[in-house]
Enzyme design. Sequence first.
Site, PDB file in Angstrom:
ATOM      1  CG  PHE A  39      -2.112  -0.965   0.759  1.00 47.50           C
ATOM      2  CD1 PHE A  39      -3.298  -0.798   0.035  1.00 47.50           C
ATOM      3  CD2 PHE A  39      -2.087  -2.418   1.377  1.00 47.50           C
ATOM      4  CE1 PHE A  39      -4.240  -1.680  -0.351  1.00 47.50           C
ATOM      5  CE2 PHE A  39      -2.833  -3.277   0.939  1.00 47.50           C
ATOM      6  CZ  PHE A  39      -4.016  -2.933   0.359  1.00 47.50           C
ATOM      7  CB  SER A  40       0.307   4.648   1.581  1.00 46.17           C
ATOM      8  OG  SER A  40      -0.813   4.823   0.798  1.00 46.17           O
ATOM      9  CB  THR A  41       5.396   1.358   2.178  1.00 50.11           C
ATOM     10  OG1 THR A  41       5.044   0.388   1.668  1.00 50.11           O
ATOM     11  CG2 THR A  41       4.996   1.508   3.699  1.00 50.11           C
ATOM     12  CE1 TYR A  79      -1.469   9.458   1.971  1.00 50.48           C
ATOM     13  CE2 TYR A  79      -3.818   8.642   2.428  1.00 50.48           C
ATOM     14  CZ  TYR A  79      -2.331   8.500   2.016  1.00 50.48           C
ATOM     15  OH  TYR A  79      -1.838   7.215   1.598  1.00 50.48           O
ATOM     16  CE  LYS A  97      -0.131   8.127  -1.164  1.00 47.41           C
ATOM     17  NZ  LYS A  97      -0.916   6.888  -1.101  1.00 47.41           N
TER      18      LYS A  97
END
Length: 360
Positions: A60-62, A150, A64
């Site tokens: 997931f958002s790791t 976000y 980013k």
Amino acid sequence: MSEVQERIQRQLDTLVGTGAESGVQVAVYRDGALIVDAVAGTADPATGRPLTSGTPIFSFSTGKNVAATLGHLLVARGLLGYDTPVTDLWPEFGAHGKDTATLRHVLTHTVGLPAMPREITPAELPDWPRVCAALAGAEPRWRPGTAMGYHSYTFGYLVGELARRATGRPVRELLREWITTPLGIEGQLCFAAPQELLPELARLEQQERQWPAAPDDAEAILAPWESRPSAGFGNDADILRSDIPSVAIATAHGLAAMFNALLRGELMDPVRLSGLAFEGVDRVFGTPARMALGFPLGRIGAPAEENSAAFGWPGGGGSYAYADPARGVAFALTKTRLVPDFGTALSVTAILADHLAGTR
């Protein structure tokens, strides 16, 4: 085995042994040396396939962290500047007053497009042209640069489309050429996993206990699929094979190796990575926000007095990666069970913090 490696390995074994986790990886670099490479549990509960430090996990958002790094590399390679208007490369993006948006606004989540246009659902995410056309035609919730919120899935497409227009190439190729091949971590960090890698990936599972209700304002801005991670999403072959650069497939070692290379100046000059670029309130979640270019500032769980220069994104479900230039540390934790908190990451970073305090 070093003392910190032993302590963290023991913690992972306990978490898996008690059933709190099913599979966890942790990697830590300090001053360029790999000091922790710990793993416990299974990659696939159905088959019992063991998790190794080389098993990629959809995190997931790791992801980013990777997209933000690519944004910086576009500047480091002279392809655009932080204050380059998005419309210089993507003219149609200027609709509805977005013509003032810059790469700086993209990196600080201040463009004003925190949510996907409602016609875009998970089924449309693999269709890169359709998603980018919808973003170009969308009306921002605020004038670019005036507020932060976000950008859950939109962030990666905004960075990725700028990269595609600047280079003529998709982000999966740039990630391989600019980061994973030079660092020797191919297969450990990717968007759009190649078909041959799919059987090697870990399978995600969903924590069964009740997840907290999302704040009312988050529900109003983000669709439920944008604000809450799903194991079904992260196990879907169409999603895994697609460029969706707000999320990524990674090992803890791959993420930590990338952050270590950033700290050591092996990919670019790290001077711009941890300076404060925006401070205010996140309009999506209503929480305080301190942003560097591309990353939130501060280590999660750190005491206020630490005033950490650490930067890096956590991921929905409990993964986390950060770099701490003050301590020369690059950290990453990836995991297979999605939970509604960061208890595992906090327990491991507390062990690391205690170790670092004793070795000053």
